[in-house]
Design an enzyme around this catalytic site. Structure first.
Site, mmCIF file in Angstrom:
data_model
loop_
_atom_site.group_PDB
_atom_site.id
_atom_site.type_symbol
_atom_site.label_atom_id
_atom_site.label_comp_id
_atom_site.label_asym_id
_atom_site.label_seq_id
_atom_site.Cartn_x
_atom_site.Cartn_y
_atom_site.Cartn_z
ATOM 1 N N LYS A 218 -6.085 4.302 -7.898
ATOM 2 C CA LYS A 218 -4.712 4.768 -8.074
ATOM 3 C C LYS A 218 -4.552 5.736 -9.231
ATOM 4 O O LYS A 218 -3.724 6.638 -9.171
ATOM 5 C CB LYS A 218 -3.762 3.580 -8.263
ATOM 6 C CG LYS A 218 -3.448 2.836 -6.976
ATOM 7 C CD LYS A 218 -2.103 2.130 -7.123
ATOM 8 C CE LYS A 218 -1.698 1.420 -5.852
ATOM 9 N NZ LYS A 218 -0.434 0.677 -6.032
ATOM 10 N N LYS B 179 -8.793 1.845 4.612
ATOM 11 C CA LYS B 179 -7.875 0.771 5.008
ATOM 12 C C LYS B 179 -6.508 1.346 5.349
ATOM 13 O O LYS B 179 -6.128 2.410 4.859
ATOM 14 C CB LYS B 179 -7.786 -0.302 3.914
ATOM 15 C CG LYS B 179 -6.995 0.108 2.701
ATOM 16 C CD LYS B 179 -6.784 -1.039 1.719
ATOM 17 C CE LYS B 179 -5.952 -0.488 0.568
ATOM 18 N NZ LYS B 179 -5.923 -1.251 -0.641
ATOM 19 N N LYS C 83 0.166 2.183 2.849
ATOM 20 C CA LYS C 83 1.426 2.917 2.844
ATOM 21 C C LYS C 83 1.288 4.273 2.182
ATOM 22 O O LYS C 83 2.129 5.134 2.345
ATOM 23 C CB LYS C 83 2.577 2.137 2.192
ATOM 24 C CG LYS C 83 2.202 1.012 1.295
ATOM 25 C CD LYS C 83 3.392 0.094 0.973
ATOM 26 C CE LYS C 83 2.883 -1.209 0.401
ATOM 27 N NZ LYS C 83 3.776 -2.328 0.470
HETATM 28 P P1 TYM Z 1 0.334 -4.884 -1.546
HETATM 29 O O1 TYM Z 1 1.806 -4.764 -1.686
HETATM 30 O O2 TYM Z 1 -0.504 -3.669 -1.633
HETATM 31 O O3 TYM Z 1 -0.028 -5.580 -0.182
HETATM 32 C C1 TYM Z 1 0.591 -6.811 0.196
HETATM 33 C C2 TYM Z 1 -0.401 -7.692 0.935
HETATM 34 O O4 TYM Z 1 -0.872 -7.021 2.100
HETATM 35 C C3 TYM Z 1 -2.288 -7.015 2.114
HETATM 36 N N1 TYM Z 1 -2.769 -5.782 2.724
HETATM 37 C C4 TYM Z 1 -3.624 -5.728 3.747
HETATM 38 N N2 TYM Z 1 -4.231 -6.699 4.445
HETATM 39 C C5 TYM Z 1 -5.046 -6.319 5.451
HETATM 40 N N3 TYM Z 1 -5.270 -5.024 5.774
HETATM 41 C C6 TYM Z 1 -4.681 -4.012 5.099
HETATM 42 N N4 TYM Z 1 -4.904 -2.754 5.425
HETATM 43 C C7 TYM Z 1 -3.811 -4.357 4.023
HETATM 44 N N5 TYM Z 1 -3.065 -3.626 3.163
HETATM 45 C C8 TYM Z 1 -2.438 -4.516 2.377
HETATM 46 C C9 TYM Z 1 -2.697 -7.108 0.651
HETATM 47 O O5 TYM Z 1 -3.997 -7.608 0.499
HETATM 48 C C10 TYM Z 1 -1.642 -8.035 0.107
HETATM 49 O O6 TYM Z 1 -1.993 -9.379 0.331
HETATM 50 N N6 TYM Z 1 -1.117 -6.678 -5.962
HETATM 51 C C11 TYM Z 1 -0.530 -7.054 -4.697
HETATM 52 C C12 TYM Z 1 0.839 -7.690 -4.811
HETATM 53 C C13 TYM Z 1 0.900 -8.845 -5.751
HETATM 54 C C14 TYM Z 1 0.395 -10.156 -5.526
HETATM 55 C C15 TYM Z 1 0.737 -10.902 -6.679
HETATM 56 C C16 TYM Z 1 -0.295 -10.746 -4.470
HETATM 57 C C17 TYM Z 1 1.478 -8.851 -6.983
HETATM 58 N N7 TYM Z 1 1.393 -10.095 -7.550
HETATM 59 C C18 TYM Z 1 0.379 -12.255 -6.797
HETATM 60 C C19 TYM Z 1 -0.653 -12.107 -4.591
HETATM 61 C C20 TYM Z 1 -0.310 -12.834 -5.749
HETATM 62 C C21 TYM Z 1 -0.387 -5.785 -3.853
HETATM 63 O O7 TYM Z 1 -0.313 -4.695 -4.354
HETATM 64 O O8 TYM Z 1 -0.220 -6.006 -2.548
#
Ligand code: TYM
Length: 334
Positions: free
Chosen positions: A112, A195, A198
């Site tokens: 990022k 992957k 967004k």
């Molecule tokens: P974020 O917002 O990028 O994504 C949310 C969740 O979706 C999953 N994900 C995917 N799973 C499968 N294939 C994909 N292409 C894909 N893209 C996204 C992510 O693995 C995630 O589970 N840092 C985290 C948010 C967060 C969080 C937390 C998660 C903040 N605090 C505490 C768990 C516990 C994030 O940016 O997810």
């Protein structure tokens, strides 16, 4: 006692990767009658620029997505991060526990921040410490996420271990990453080596939860594949990332294993399989997007749900933060 926590960033649209890798799993955990807490991580979202109006809308839309996908605000605690101040407060303590070197190794930071790290926000660098705080401020034990969050969860463990060690306590639990199902890493529809995300410039690379039936069908029809037909065993998908991705998506939507799916569709050409996948995706996703837009018609209900969720959450987080402060040596108010 076991407790489940997870979060999703309210930045842009929810897509199929978020749904299959995370949200759908959240609903599964809710059904297990465990304590479940799910968070829209608005403080994480602003580690990169967010237009304030868009952030507000995305947060409410994400909450609508949670509910539309099957999360019940009576069973699960639904919150947005900024309404539960203990997340950010514990994150500060963790900023003082985590080491610069740990953060520098995070692949998400490297991706990022890109080449110009000097210009990235300090918040983006500290991102994983806030994530650790999200989880540990509940003493959560199970964290369902997609594959891409694995490294952050390992760091969460490292922070808990170092805190316990430095202060000579056994206070923060070791959390268990829960990365399961056929779609823990949904790939781009245009490039099987990236992957689904967004931030991809091409909208055709992902299926958004708000896409209509025609758009979903078109994106699947145009999805990249190789010229071969479908194998009858999972082994036959090795070295075929695009084919494997479509089969994984089908399996996850069907709630079948990849082997079960291939037992049915092995031997078919993609010209036949893609319309099946499109039909299945529309069948599963259309009710969610319809319900999302209904919920978004009047956001007072959503706002009430988040307010109530924060109150319930704070009954858990406030005592844990106070205990943390006591351990660290902060003089309490009298
Ligand atoms: P974020 O917002 O990028 O994504 C949310 C969740 O979706 C999953 N994900 C995917 N799973 C499968 N294939 C994909 N292409 C894909 N893209 C996204 C992510 O693995 C995630 O589970 N840092 C985290 C948010 C967060 C969080 C937390 C998660 C903040 N605090 C505490 C768990 C516990 C994030 O940016 O997810």
């Amino acid at each position: 006692t076991p407790r489940v926590f997870s979060g999703i960033q309210p930045s842009g649209n929810l897509h199929l990767g978020n749904y299959l890798g995370a949200l759908k799993r959240f609903v599964d955990w809710q059904a297990k009658d465990m304590e479940t807490i799910y968070c829209m991580v608005d403080l994480h979202a602003i580690t990169v620029w967010q237009d304030p109006k868009d952030l507000q809308k995305s947060t409410r839309e994400l909450c609508a997505g949670f509910i539309a996908a099957g999360l019940d605000p009576e069973k699960s605690i639904l919150i947005n991060q900024s309404q539960v101040p203990e997340h950010a407060q514990l994150a500060w303590i963790f900023n003082c526990v985590a080491r610069m070197g740990w953060m520098q190794r995070m692949t998400q930071w490297k991706d990022k921040a890109g080449k110009n790290q000097q210009n990235a926000s300090l918040g983006l660098f500290a991102y994983p410490a806030l994530m650790a705080a999200d989880i540990l401020v509940y003493h959560a034990t199970h964290v369902p996420v997609g594959e891409d969050q694995k490294q952050h969860l390992e760091l969460t463990r490292d922070i808990a271990i170092k805190f316990n060690h430095d202060y000579g306590v056994d206070f923060f639990p070791e959390t268990q990453p829960v990365i399961e199902g056929a779609a823990t890493r949904v790939m781009s529809l245009r490039d099987g080596s990236k992957k689904m995300s967004k931030s991809d410039a091409s909208d055709a690379s992902r299926i958004n939860m708000t896409d209509d039936a025609d758009t979903i069908a078109k994106k699947i029809r145009k999805a990249k594949t190789d010229p071969d037909g479908l194998p009858s065993e999972a082994k036959g998908l090795e070295e075929r990332p695009e084919a494997r991705n479509l089969v994984n998506i089908y399996a996850a939507l069907m709630e079948h294993s990849v082997d079960q799916v291939l037992a049915d569709v092995g031997g078919k050409q993609f010209s036949e399989f893609k319309p099946m996948l499109a039909e299945l995706a529309v069948e599963k996703l259309a009710p969610i997007s319809t319900e999302m837009s209904r919920l978004m018609d009047d956001h007072t209900e959503i706002d009430r749900i988040l307010t109530r969720g924060s109150q319930r959450a704070r009954a858990i987080t406030a005592p844990i933060l106070r205990q943390t402060y006591d351990i660290v040596g902060m003089v309490p108010p009298v």
